[in-house]
Design a protein around this motif. Structure first.
Motif, PDB file in Angstrom:
ATOM      1  N   ASP A   1       3.991  -9.709   6.011  1.00  0.00           N
ATOM      2  CA  ASP A   1       3.359  -8.393   6.107  1.00  0.00           C
ATOM      3  C   ASP A   1       3.123  -7.787   4.727  1.00  0.00           C
ATOM      4  O   ASP A   1       2.067  -7.193   4.472  1.00  0.00           O
ATOM      5  N   SER A   2       4.086  -7.944   3.819  1.00  0.00           N
ATOM      6  CA  SER A   2       3.917  -7.369   2.484  1.00  0.00           C
ATOM      7  C   SER A   2       2.811  -8.097   1.723  1.00  0.00           C
ATOM      8  O   SER A   2       2.050  -7.473   0.970  1.00  0.00           O
ATOM      9  N   ARG A   3       2.664  -9.407   1.918  1.00  0.00           N
ATOM     10  CA  ARG A   3       1.559 -10.138   1.279  1.00  0.00           C
ATOM     11  C   ARG A   3       0.219  -9.661   1.832  1.00  0.00           C
ATOM     12  O   ARG A   3      -0.748  -9.502   1.090  1.00  0.00           O
ATOM     13  N   ALA A   4       0.188  -9.424   3.156  1.00  0.00           N
ATOM     14  CA  ALA A   4      -1.062  -8.948   3.763  1.00  0.00           C
ATOM     15  C   ALA A   4      -1.413  -7.572   3.224  1.00  0.00           C
ATOM     16  O   ALA A   4      -2.586  -7.290   2.893  1.00  0.00           O
ATOM     17  N   VAL A   5      -0.430  -6.690   3.097  1.00  0.00           N
ATOM     18  CA  VAL A   5      -0.681  -5.347   2.558  1.00  0.00           C
ATOM     19  C   VAL A   5      -1.122  -5.450   1.099  1.00  0.00           C
ATOM     20  O   VAL A   5      -2.063  -4.770   0.662  1.00  0.00           O
ATOM     21  N   HIS A   6      -0.475  -6.302   0.329  1.00  0.00           N
ATOM     22  CA  HIS A   6      -0.829  -6.484  -1.074  1.00  0.00           C
ATOM     23  C   HIS A   6      -2.277  -6.965  -1.202  1.00  0.00           C
ATOM     24  O   HIS A   6      -3.045  -6.454  -2.031  1.00  0.00           O
ATOM     25  N   ARG A   7      -2.674  -7.956  -0.415  1.00  0.00           N
ATOM     26  CA  ARG A   7      -4.056  -8.463  -0.451  1.00  0.00           C
ATOM     27  C   ARG A   7      -5.061  -7.391  -0.027  1.00  0.00           C
ATOM     28  O   ARG A   7      -6.140  -7.291  -0.590  1.00  0.00           O
ATOM     29  N   TYR A   8      -4.673  -6.619   0.983  1.00  0.00           N
ATOM     30  CA  TYR A   8      -5.576  -5.577   1.463  1.00  0.00           C
ATOM     31  C   TYR A   8      -5.857  -4.560   0.355  1.00  0.00           C
ATOM     32  O   TYR A   8      -7.028  -4.198   0.119  1.00  0.00           O
ATOM     33  N   PHE A   9      -4.812  -4.115  -0.324  1.00  0.00           N
ATOM     34  CA  PHE A   9      -4.999  -3.107  -1.361  1.00  0.00           C
ATOM     35  C   PHE A   9      -5.568  -3.712  -2.641  1.00  0.00           C
ATOM     36  O   PHE A   9      -6.145  -3.013  -3.463  1.00  0.00           O
ATOM     37  N   TRP A  10      -5.400  -4.973  -2.843  1.00  0.00           N
ATOM     38  CA  TRP A  10      -5.957  -5.616  -4.039  1.00  0.00           C
ATOM     39  C   TRP A  10      -7.484  -5.587  -4.012  1.00  0.00           C
ATOM     40  O   TRP A  10      -8.135  -5.381  -5.010  1.00  0.00           O
ATOM     41  N   TRP A  11      -8.022  -5.783  -2.831  1.00  0.00           N
ATOM     42  CA  TRP A  11      -9.473  -5.836  -2.698  1.00  0.00           C
ATOM     43  C   TRP A  11     -10.100  -4.470  -2.566  1.00  0.00           C
ATOM     44  O   TRP A  11     -11.308  -4.340  -2.581  1.00  0.00           O
ATOM     45  N   GLN A  12      -9.360  -3.452  -2.534  1.00  0.00           N
ATOM     46  CA  GLN A  12      -9.965  -2.125  -2.373  1.00  0.00           C
ATOM     47  C   GLN A  12     -10.085  -1.392  -3.638  1.00  0.00           C
ATOM     48  O   GLN A  12      -9.800  -1.412  -4.669  1.00  0.00           O
TER      49      GLN A  12
END
Length: 106
Positions: free
Chosen positions: A95-106
């Motif tokens: 979940d933390s990797r998914a959140v990190h990727r989500y915010f990285w692309w924004q």
């Protein structure tokens, strides 16, 4: 025990009763020896002491077995808790990797 069977109250009365024919000749010597042995207070005290020691050892063994079972249950609980924590850790990591990727692309 002997009072009810022989009518006498002493060891000697019991032996005399059995010598008059209540037991076969073959068993008389053995019976006399056993009567004398177990009528002796010293022998009875040793038997009582051995029984007491046996009972105390039995209690210790039962207590040890009970404690081992309790430890086994506690270990099983700890293993189950560890498995749940491992699964929670994996979920948190993904979940933390998914959140990190989500915010990285924004």
């Amino acid at each position: 025990f002997f009072e009810s069977r022989t009518g006498g109250s002493s060891l000697e009365d019991s032996i005399r009763h059995y010598q008059r024919g209540a037991l076969s000749r073959h068993l008389r010597g053995t019976m006399e020896m056993l009567l004398r042995k177990y009528e002796n207070p010293l022998t009875a005290d040793r038997l009582a002491a051995l029984n007491q020691k046996t009972n105390s050892v039995k209690a210790v063994i039962e207590d040890s077995a009970r404690q081992m079972l309790d430890r086994g249950h506690h270990l099983n609980d700890m293993v189950a808790t560890t498995e749940r924590m491992r699964e929670s850790s994996r979920n948190f990591h993904s979940d933390s990797r998914a959140v990190h990727r989500y915010f990285w692309w924004q």
